[in-house]
Design a protein around this motif. Structure first.
Motif, PDB file in Angstrom:
ATOM      1  N   ALA A 312      51.080  56.565  -0.779  1.00 53.94           N
ATOM      2  CA  ALA A 312      52.157  56.786   0.185  1.00 53.94           C
ATOM      3  C   ALA A 312      53.206  55.686   0.073  1.00 53.94           C
ATOM      4  CB  ALA A 312      51.592  56.836   1.602  1.00 53.94           C
ATOM      5  N   ALA A 313      52.764  54.432  -0.051  1.00 55.12           N
ATOM      6  CA  ALA A 313      53.704  53.323  -0.208  1.00 55.12           C
ATOM      7  C   ALA A 313      54.456  53.437  -1.523  1.00 55.12           C
ATOM      8  CB  ALA A 313      52.956  51.993  -0.127  1.00 55.12           C
ATOM      9  N   TYR A 314      53.759  53.805  -2.584  1.00 58.24           N
ATOM     10  CA  TYR A 314      54.402  54.003  -3.890  1.00 58.24           C
ATOM     11  C   TYR A 314      55.530  55.039  -3.797  1.00 58.24           C
ATOM     12  CZ  TYR A 314      54.938  56.546  -8.301  1.00 58.24           C
ATOM     13  OH  TYR A 314      55.453  57.219  -9.366  1.00 58.24           O
ATOM     14  N   ALA A 324      59.359  47.272  -2.211  1.00 60.48           N
ATOM     15  CA  ALA A 324      57.905  47.359  -2.243  1.00 60.48           C
ATOM     16  C   ALA A 324      57.283  46.754  -0.992  1.00 60.48           C
ATOM     17  CB  ALA A 324      57.367  46.674  -3.502  1.00 60.48           C
ATOM     18  N   THR A 325      57.824  45.633  -0.518  1.00 58.98           N
ATOM     19  CA  THR A 325      57.262  44.991   0.675  1.00 58.98           C
ATOM     20  C   THR A 325      57.413  45.885   1.902  1.00 58.98           C
ATOM     21  OG1 THR A 325      59.365  43.813   0.930  1.00 58.98           O
ATOM     22  CG2 THR A 325      57.564  42.631  -0.146  1.00 58.98           C
ATOM     23  N   ASP A 326      58.569  46.537   2.042  1.00 57.49           N
ATOM     24  CA  ASP A 326      58.789  47.427   3.187  1.00 57.49           C
ATOM     25  C   ASP A 326      57.914  48.676   3.076  1.00 57.49           C
ATOM     26  OD1 ASP A 326      60.675  45.684   4.243  1.00 57.49           O
ATOM     27  OD2 ASP A 326      62.344  46.681   3.234  1.00 57.49           O
ATOM     28  N   VAL A 331      52.414  51.279   5.543  1.00 61.79           N
ATOM     29  CA  VAL A 331      51.016  51.740   5.563  1.00 61.79           C
ATOM     30  C   VAL A 331      50.070  50.661   6.070  1.00 61.79           C
ATOM     31  CG1 VAL A 331      51.427  53.365   3.684  1.00 61.79           C
ATOM     32  CG2 VAL A 331      50.550  51.075   3.150  1.00 61.79           C
ATOM     33  N   SER A 332      50.596  49.482   6.373  1.00 68.01           N
ATOM     34  CA  SER A 332      49.741  48.397   6.855  1.00 68.01           C
ATOM     35  C   SER A 332      50.206  47.930   8.235  1.00 68.01           C
ATOM     36  CB  SER A 332      49.701  47.240   5.849  1.00 68.01           C
ATOM     37  OG  SER A 332      51.014  46.772   5.549  1.00 68.01           O
ATOM     38  N   THR A 333      51.143  47.007   8.279  1.00 66.14           N
ATOM     39  CA  THR A 333      51.573  46.441   9.563  1.00 66.14           C
ATOM     40  C   THR A 333      52.098  47.505  10.518  1.00 66.14           C
ATOM     41  OG1 THR A 333      52.128  44.362   8.455  1.00 66.14           O
ATOM     42  CG2 THR A 333      53.072  44.744  10.642  1.00 66.14           C
ATOM     43  N   ALA A 334      53.028  48.352  10.045  1.00 68.23           N
ATOM     44  CA  ALA A 334      53.615  49.368  10.927  1.00 68.23           C
ATOM     45  C   ALA A 334      52.577  50.400  11.343  1.00 68.23           C
ATOM     46  CB  ALA A 334      54.797  50.050  10.237  1.00 68.23           C
ATOM     47  N   ALA A 335      51.687  50.766  10.425  1.00 68.67           N
ATOM     48  CA  ALA A 335      50.637  51.724  10.771  1.00 68.67           C
ATOM     49  C   ALA A 335      49.701  51.140  11.822  1.00 68.67           C
ATOM     50  CB  ALA A 335      49.861  52.127   9.526  1.00 68.67           C
ATOM     51  N   ARG A 336      49.352  49.873  11.677  1.00 69.36           N
ATOM     52  CA  ARG A 336      48.476  49.242  12.665  1.00 69.36           C
ATOM     53  C   ARG A 336      49.173  49.138  14.027  1.00 69.36           C
ATOM     54  NH1 ARG A 336      43.833  46.933  10.861  1.00 69.36           N
ATOM     55  NH2 ARG A 336      43.753  45.580  12.691  1.00 69.36           N
ATOM     56  N   GLU A 363      54.652  45.052  -6.615  1.00 72.34           N
ATOM     57  CA  GLU A 363      55.220  46.182  -7.342  1.00 72.34           C
ATOM     58  C   GLU A 363      54.211  46.748  -8.346  1.00 72.34           C
ATOM     59  OE1 GLU A 363      58.540  43.686  -5.820  1.00 72.34           O
ATOM     60  OE2 GLU A 363      56.643  43.308  -6.869  1.00 72.34           O
ATOM     61  N   GLY A 364      53.513  45.850  -9.069  1.00 77.56           N
ATOM     62  CA  GLY A 364      52.522  46.311 -10.020  1.00 77.56           C
ATOM     63  C   GLY A 364      51.329  46.951  -9.357  1.00 77.56           C
ATOM     64  N   VAL A 365      50.943  46.422  -8.212  1.00 83.56           N
ATOM     65  CA  VAL A 365      49.821  46.974  -7.465  1.00 83.56           C
ATOM     66  C   VAL A 365      50.120  48.399  -7.007  1.00 83.56           C
ATOM     67  CG1 VAL A 365      48.684  46.811  -5.210  1.00 83.56           C
ATOM     68  CG2 VAL A 365      48.726  44.835  -6.735  1.00 83.56           C
ATOM     69  N   LEU A 366      51.340  48.642  -6.511  1.00 82.74           N
ATOM     70  CA  LEU A 366      51.691  49.987  -6.075  1.00 82.74           C
ATOM     71  C   LEU A 366      51.824  50.932  -7.258  1.00 82.74           C
ATOM     72  CD1 LEU A 366      54.282  49.386  -3.200  1.00 82.74           C
ATOM     73  CD2 LEU A 366      51.798  49.651  -3.077  1.00 82.74           C
ATOM     74  N   SER A 367      52.171  50.405  -8.410  1.00 81.06           N
ATOM     75  CA  SER A 367      52.315  51.237  -9.598  1.00 81.06           C
ATOM     76  C   SER A 367      50.967  51.613 -10.202  1.00 81.06           C
ATOM     77  CB  SER A 367      53.157  50.504 -10.647  1.00 81.06           C
ATOM     78  OG  SER A 367      53.201  51.219 -11.854  1.00 81.06           O
TER      79      SER A 367
END
Length: 414
Positions: A312-314, A324-326, A331-336, A363-367
């Motif tokens: 979803a973040a990707y 990438a940070t936003d 899916v993390s801070t805003a979802a919580r 960026e690589g992690v989301l990719s």
């Protein structure tokens, strides 16, 4: 300081649950050791500086992040896509099995806390609710599951039973009240009924809406404004089909009312018929909190749904134009925040809800988020290890291309 979180089970000492994460990379580039104890982050120090009386985990080559949360699942219909065209099996045992399997799938992706919408009423009454609550109990220690009660009708003569059943569902253990006002003959009356029950029980509200009717959305925002403990709506794909000025006004109204929008970048869900993704950048620019959820997980609404928050973040980054940070924050801070969960940071004192993904930059992690280690309440609850091999390839060796090789089990005892 974050809210309190359950500690280790009775009879288990803090030392027995201690875990040292060694050599993890943070998004700011630092390599750190992180010591966990009693379900919390006890200390963070430079790599090689910390010790712990319990187990250790070598996270060299991994990026350590706050774990994602899943704000919009559908556990009662998950994994029910069929090719025969027959009805979805809806007996309690089948629902419980599918709900448990889907939750474990999403925990494996990294979502340690999930909010699932469950239909109530009609011929099945509270059968699905009972089954999903049983699945929640079976998942204890692996992940946390919150249930949203979703009645079909709440107004008129036909809605009287739905309203009574909604109150019964909350008494049974549903932590959130919701539904789809777009499907009721009186959408405004439906929202009023949901807000009334939420106020009676002090529950959050989470509503399905396409968001394509500006007047209806304005009324919803006006009614929801000021309700505590909060209102979420989604997937709101219809907002992206409105003229830009109408979209901007709706975004301003939602921001003023404090309403969270949960978008579904991976596909739709059974609650609404329209596909697409909410105009995330417009909403964020107006000050709306935007979280991203998964929606359907291989059911008839989306038979290929993965339930992967990193995907979803990707998609928000690659298709929605977010940094990438936003995108990961959605899916993390805003979802919580949307789920009223305590904040997670990789800092001492915060809940030990973490995910380590092979890679050194977000960026690589989301990719290429292949290999993951998921930590819930300070304990490793899931691992996914991917190995890529280039068979008989001298080119890969000569160019020193990055590869994911087989490494021994990283967990050791001192």
């Amino acid at each position: 300081m974050p809210d309190s979180q359950p500690g280790p089970p009775d009879g288990v000492t803090a030392h027995a649950t201690a875990l040292l994460l060694r050599g993890a990379r943070l998004t700011d580039g630092r390599a750190v050791d992180v010591r966990l104890s009693g379900g919390r982050i006890e200390a963070v120090g430079t790599a090689g500086s910390l010790t712990a009386p319990g187990a250790s985990l070598d996270l060299d080559g991994h990026l350590l992040l706050p774990a994602p949360a899943e704000p919009h699942a559908h556990s009662d219909t998950a994994l029910s896509a069929v090719t025969s065209g027959g009805p979805v099996p809806y007996d309690p045992e089948d629902i419980q099995r599918r709900a448990t399997e889907a939750a474990l799938l999403q925990v494996g992706h990294g979502a340690t806390t999930l909010r699932t919408h469950v239909r109530i009423g009609d011929a099945h009454e509270l059968v699905a609710m009972e089954a999903v609550l049983q699945a929640r109990r079976s998942l204890r220690g692996l992940g946390d599951l919150t249930v949203v009660a979703v009645p079909r009708l709440l107004t008129g003569v036909a809605g009287a039973d739905g309203l009574a059943m909604l109150r019964d569902a909350v008494k049974m253990g549903a932590g959130v009240v919701g539904g789809c006002p777009d499907l009721d003959p009186d959408p405004t009356g439906y929202v009023e009924s949901v807000l009334t029950v939420a106020a009676e029980h002090g529950c959050p509200v989470d509503l399905h809406t396409d968001g394509g009717d500006p007047a209806r959305l304005a009324r919803l925002a006006a009614m929801a404004g000021g309700l505590r403990p909060g209102v979420s709506i989604g997937p709101c794909a219809g907002l992206s089909r409105l003229p830009s000025d109408a979209t901007g006004r709706a975004a301003d109204q939602l921001a003023a009312a404090g309403v969270t929008v949960v978008c579904l970048p991976q596909g739709g869900c059974g609650g609404v018929d329209q596909r697409g993704v909410a105009p995330v950048r417009v909403l964020r620019a107006a000050g709306v909190r935007v979280a991203a959820g998964s929606g359907a997980v291989r059911d008839m609404a989306n038979p290929v749904g993965r339930g992967d928050p990193l995907e979803a973040a990707y998609l928000l980054a690659s298709q929605g134009g977010l940094r990438a940070t936003d995108a990961y924050e959605s899916v993390s801070t805003a979802a919580r925040e949307a789920m009223r969960l305590p904040e997670v940071r990789v800092e001492a004192g915060f809940p030990a809800e973490l995910i380590a993904v092979r890679g050194d930059r977000l960026e690589g992690v989301l990719s290429l988020a292949y290999s993951r280690i998921v930590i819930h309440r300070g304990r490793v609850v899931a691992r996914t290890n991917a190995v890529r091999e280039y068979c008989d390839s001298a080119v890969a060796v000569s160019l020193d291309l990055p590869r994911q090789g087989r490494q021994g089990r990283p967990e050791t005892r001192p």
